[in-house]
Design a protein around this motif. Sequence first.
Motif, PDB file in Angstrom:
ATOM      1  N   GLY A 197      41.245  46.888  66.471  1.00 35.51           N
ATOM      2  CA  GLY A 197      42.018  47.674  67.434  1.00 35.51           C
ATOM      3  C   GLY A 197      41.658  49.151  67.446  1.00 35.51           C
ATOM      4  O   GLY A 197      41.667  49.788  68.501  1.00 35.51           O
ATOM      5  N   GLU A 198      41.312  49.710  66.281  1.00 37.08           N
ATOM      6  CA  GLU A 198      40.969  51.140  66.218  1.00 37.08           C
ATOM      7  C   GLU A 198      39.733  51.464  67.057  1.00 37.08           C
ATOM      8  O   GLU A 198      39.630  52.535  67.643  1.00 37.08           O
ATOM      9  CB  GLU A 198      40.706  51.590  64.772  1.00 37.08           C
ATOM     10  N   ILE A 199      38.789  50.540  67.086  1.00 38.63           N
ATOM     11  CA  ILE A 199      37.569  50.767  67.880  1.00 38.63           C
ATOM     12  C   ILE A 199      37.900  50.716  69.366  1.00 38.63           C
ATOM     13  O   ILE A 199      37.457  51.566  70.147  1.00 38.63           O
ATOM     14  CB  ILE A 199      36.473  49.736  67.511  1.00 38.63           C
ATOM     15  N   PHE A 200      38.706  49.731  69.781  1.00 33.88           N
ATOM     16  CA  PHE A 200      39.128  49.675  71.183  1.00 33.88           C
ATOM     17  C   PHE A 200      39.851  50.973  71.564  1.00 33.88           C
ATOM     18  O   PHE A 200      39.652  51.506  72.652  1.00 33.88           O
ATOM     19  CB  PHE A 200      40.056  48.482  71.435  1.00 33.88           C
ATOM     20  N   ALA A 201      40.697  51.488  70.667  1.00 29.03           N
ATOM     21  CA  ALA A 201      41.436  52.726  70.939  1.00 29.03           C
ATOM     22  C   ALA A 201      40.479  53.902  71.122  1.00 29.03           C
ATOM     23  O   ALA A 201      40.688  54.751  71.998  1.00 29.03           O
ATOM     24  CB  ALA A 201      42.438  53.005  69.819  1.00 29.03           C
ATOM     25  N   GLU A 202      39.427  53.963  70.321  1.00 29.68           N
ATOM     26  CA  GLU A 202      38.427  55.030  70.467  1.00 29.68           C
ATOM     27  C   GLU A 202      37.680  54.900  71.790  1.00 29.68           C
ATOM     28  O   GLU A 202      37.433  55.885  72.475  1.00 29.68           O
ATOM     29  CB  GLU A 202      37.446  55.022  69.289  1.00 29.68           C
ATOM     30  N   TRP A 203      37.302  53.669  72.151  1.00 25.94           N
ATOM     31  CA  TRP A 203      36.636  53.449  73.446  1.00 25.94           C
ATOM     32  C   TRP A 203      37.565  53.868  74.582  1.00 25.94           C
ATOM     33  O   TRP A 203      37.144  54.484  75.554  1.00 25.94           O
ATOM     34  CB  TRP A 203      36.226  51.995  73.602  1.00 25.94           C
ATOM     35  N   PHE A 204      38.855  53.529  74.458  1.00 24.29           N
ATOM     36  CA  PHE A 204      39.851  53.892  75.458  1.00 24.29           C
ATOM     37  C   PHE A 204      39.887  55.410  75.657  1.00 24.29           C
ATOM     38  O   PHE A 204      40.024  55.904  76.772  1.00 24.29           O
ATOM     39  CB  PHE A 204      41.226  53.363  75.027  1.00 24.29           C
ATOM     40  N   LYS A 205      39.762  56.164  74.566  1.00 29.35           N
ATOM     41  CA  LYS A 205      39.778  57.633  74.633  1.00 29.35           C
ATOM     42  C   LYS A 205      38.478  58.200  75.191  1.00 29.35           C
ATOM     43  O   LYS A 205      38.363  59.394  75.414  1.00 29.35           O
ATOM     44  CB  LYS A 205      40.001  58.213  73.233  1.00 29.35           C
ATOM     45  N   GLY A 206      37.485  57.346  75.392  1.00 30.19           N
ATOM     46  CA  GLY A 206      36.200  57.814  75.913  1.00 30.19           C
ATOM     47  C   GLY A 206      35.209  58.171  74.836  1.00 30.19           C
ATOM     48  O   GLY A 206      34.139  58.702  75.124  1.00 30.19           O
ATOM     49  N   ASN A 207      35.538  57.895  73.584  1.00 29.37           N
ATOM     50  CA  ASN A 207      34.635  58.208  72.479  1.00 29.37           C
ATOM     51  C   ASN A 207      33.561  57.131  72.361  1.00 29.37           C
ATOM     52  O   ASN A 207      33.861  55.940  72.412  1.00 29.37           O
ATOM     53  CB  ASN A 207      35.409  58.327  71.171  1.00 29.37           C
ATOM     54  N   ASN A 208      32.345  57.566  72.199  1.00 25.04           N
ATOM     55  CA  ASN A 208      31.208  56.651  72.093  1.00 25.04           C
ATOM     56  C   ASN A 208      31.074  56.202  70.639  1.00 25.04           C
ATOM     57  O   ASN A 208      30.240  56.695  69.900  1.00 25.04           O
ATOM     58  CB  ASN A 208      29.926  57.331  72.584  1.00 25.04           C
TER      59      ASN A 208
END
Length: 196
Positions: free
Chosen positions: A94-105
């Motif tokens: 989930g943490e990776i999905f959250a980072e992608w959601f924020k626009g972080n590569n």
Amino acid sequence: MFLPSSAASRSGEEERRRQAYSKVEGYIMERIPAECRSEAQVVVQEVQCGDPSCSPIDTGITVLFNSGGRGMFGVPVAPADFEAEDLDEFCPPGEIFAEWFKGNNVEWYPNPVDDDAYEANMQEMLRFQIGTLVQCRIAADPVTGWANGQVVELFYRESNWPPGQVAPYKIQLDDGRKIFAPQDTPEVIRARPHPG
């Protein structure tokens, strides 16, 4: 010659493929954190793998967020055979999905691998990469209906498309027009033949 039975067969195959993709999309959506889920679009693609050490057909998954963030990963199982448990090893947390959601590569690896191996795996998701010289079908004639161009973007999407809809490629044709390939199939886009 048009054969109604073959059209019905193709229609049935397409319906089974659509149902398999929909099932995989549902499994992925369940893994995306609730606070990001309504902004997520999942794109599922069948990927043929020529490497004898992997399954012949993998499932390529791209998660796009309305924020502009996105991430990709693959699962070495064909979409038709996909089960929720297949994500246990290959789905980002989930943490990776959250980072992608924020626009972080943020890159995510199911197992520790080096960057070169990860890049090679991502390049297998589609047949062509940015910069590849291709021919695109732009007219009905199977011989003369092709135009030369170059891939300029992967997983292209227009803002007015429905959620989840993407095109595998955006192409700049040699005549200057920009088009997209709606499918990654040889009937729509192919490698440009070498001259001579």
